[in-house]
Write a protein that holds these residues in place. Structure first.
Motif, mmCIF file in Angstrom:
data_model
loop_
_atom_site.group_PDB
_atom_site.id
_atom_site.type_symbol
_atom_site.label_atom_id
_atom_site.label_comp_id
_atom_site.label_asym_id
_atom_site.label_seq_id
_atom_site.Cartn_x
_atom_site.Cartn_y
_atom_site.Cartn_z
ATOM 1 N N MET A 15 0.835 -1.201 0.000
ATOM 2 C CA MET A 15 0.000 0.000 0.000
ATOM 3 C C MET A 15 0.872 1.254 0.000
ATOM 4 N N ILE A 18 2.449 1.941 -3.393
ATOM 5 C CA ILE A 18 1.504 2.577 -4.308
ATOM 6 C C ILE A 18 1.381 4.064 -3.997
ATOM 7 N N ARG A 19 1.205 4.388 -2.715
ATOM 8 C CA ARG A 19 0.999 5.776 -2.316
ATOM 9 C C ARG A 19 2.194 6.660 -2.701
ATOM 10 N N GLU A 22 2.612 7.002 -6.501
ATOM 11 C CA GLU A 22 1.637 7.922 -7.085
ATOM 12 C C GLU A 22 1.958 9.373 -6.734
ATOM 13 N N THR A 41 -4.387 6.424 -7.873
ATOM 14 C CA THR A 41 -5.176 5.519 -7.033
ATOM 15 C C THR A 41 -5.051 5.889 -5.554
ATOM 16 N N GLU A 45 -5.853 2.288 -2.029
ATOM 17 C CA GLU A 45 -4.818 1.253 -1.901
ATOM 18 C C GLU A 45 -5.299 0.013 -1.152
ATOM 19 N N VAL A 49 -4.684 -3.690 -2.824
ATOM 20 C CA VAL A 49 -3.728 -4.613 -2.209
ATOM 21 C C VAL A 49 -4.429 -5.791 -1.549
ATOM 22 N N GLY A 69 -1.389 1.482 -9.504
ATOM 23 C CA GLY A 69 -1.146 0.723 -8.283
ATOM 24 C C GLY A 69 -1.342 -0.769 -8.393
ATOM 25 N N ALA A 73 0.683 -3.757 -6.514
ATOM 26 C CA ALA A 73 0.025 -4.651 -5.556
ATOM 27 C C ALA A 73 0.276 -6.112 -5.876
#
Length: 327
Positions: A15, A18-19, A22, A41, A45, A49, A69, A73
């Motif tokens: 997660m 991804i954060r 991004e 995204t 997340e 995920v 993302g 994931a």
């Protein structure tokens, strides 16, 4: 079926990947270093995920226009993904796919699609292929609430139900299709009830709770692998950013500022899960170390992407056609 042991930390790690990926991508886009459109995204997340961790490495997945993302994931490497955003030769699709068309067969990402609902029939076909080949591969299909009103959604669910295909349809219901709310665009706003029309299970889950999404997806994957057919899962989530970065919507905001801020403050899936992990006895230092490692990995991805060359103009026709028949 619960997230246990090291998988709990892996959920947090993915997660966070991804954060930060991004957020860095957003900065690069605003500086003009990423061409085209940029749909993040951020805020979703947990749904991504949680569902992805229920899969095996050999299982397949399709995504949407908002799918930076999803490969992360599933375990994809950040460097090639960041290079792809910049249209570079070192990208996962040699710079040909860009933001809305990641594909990474090494982790089962068969396609993402800039067309709303475009990935749903592709996932259905992939699941049909698995059934014809007699393998226990499962396909996970992500799409948004706006795609539910597309014909591809209904046709695919009907076909998958009839043939008991091993596919999980996961709707990331963030409440808005660009600027149009579910309440004003769906005759039946309870999307999970659509499943009953095709004789398959429909489930609703809190998309900001990564553990809850994992449990729901793991149950659906077990059903699919056992030959019991598809499941529709609706993960109620929320996107923190605008539909795409830089979108200017005239007139009154379609989302109250207070609504957005409340979700960021109280419903951030990463902060919620971090609290859960601490309550379960995970050491603060362990989480801090993961946060530092992820930040470094994202920095390295940016450096790799910036150093990667642009595709040569004479290579434009490459990868456009394939001939499976030997001459």
């Amino acid at each position: 079926m619960q997230l246990k042991g090291d998988r709990r930390l892996e959920a947090f790690r993915r997660m966070l990947r991804i954060r930060l990926f991004e957020e860095e991508g957003r900065r690069l886009f605003n500086r003009g270093q990423i061409p085209g459109w940029f749909h993040t995204t951020v805020g979703q997340e947990g749904a991504i995920v949680g569902a992805s961790l229920a899969l095996r490495d050999g299982d397949a997945m399709t995504g949407t226009h908002r799918s930076h993302g999803h490969p992360i994931a599933k375990g994809a490497h950040l460097q090639a993904l960041m290079a792809e955003l910049m249209g570079k030769e070192g990208g996962i699709c040699k710079g040909r796919g860009g933001s809305m068309h990641f594909a990474d067969r090494s982790v089962g990402i068969i396609s993402e699609s800039g067309i709303v609902g475009g990935g749903i029939p592709l996932a259905t076909g992939c699941a049909f292929s698995a059934k014809v080949r007699g393998v226990d591969q499962v396909t996970l299909c992500f799409f948004g609430d706006g795609a539910v009103n597309q014909g591809t959604f209904h046709e695919s669910l009907n076909m998958a139900s009839l043939w008991r295909l091993p596919v999980i349809y996961l709707c990331e219901n963030n409440g808005y299709a660009i600027t149009t709310s579910v309440a004003t665009s769906h005759g039946q706003p309870d999307i999970a009830l659509r499943a009953a029309g095709y004789g398959i299970p429909g489930a609703i889950v809190d998309g900001q709770d990564v553990s809850a999404v994992y449990q729901s997806a793991a149950y659906a994957v077990t059903r699919a692998r056992a030959g019991q057919g598809p499941t529709l899962i609706v993960a109620n989530t929320y996107r923190f950013d605008e539909h795409n970065i830089g979108l200017a919507v005239p007139g009154e905001p379609y989302r109250p500022v207070e609504e957005v801020e409340a979700h960021k403050r109280d419903r951030d899936p990463i902060l919620l899960y971090r609290t859960v992990l601490l309550e379960e006895g995970i050491n603060e230092k362990t989480l801090t170390t993961i946060e530092q490692e992820v930040a470094q990995a994202v920095t390295q991805a940016v450096q790799f992407a910036l150093a990667s060359p642009m595709p040569r103009p004479e290579s434009l026709p490459d990868y456009m056609f394939v001939s499976p028949i030997a001459h």
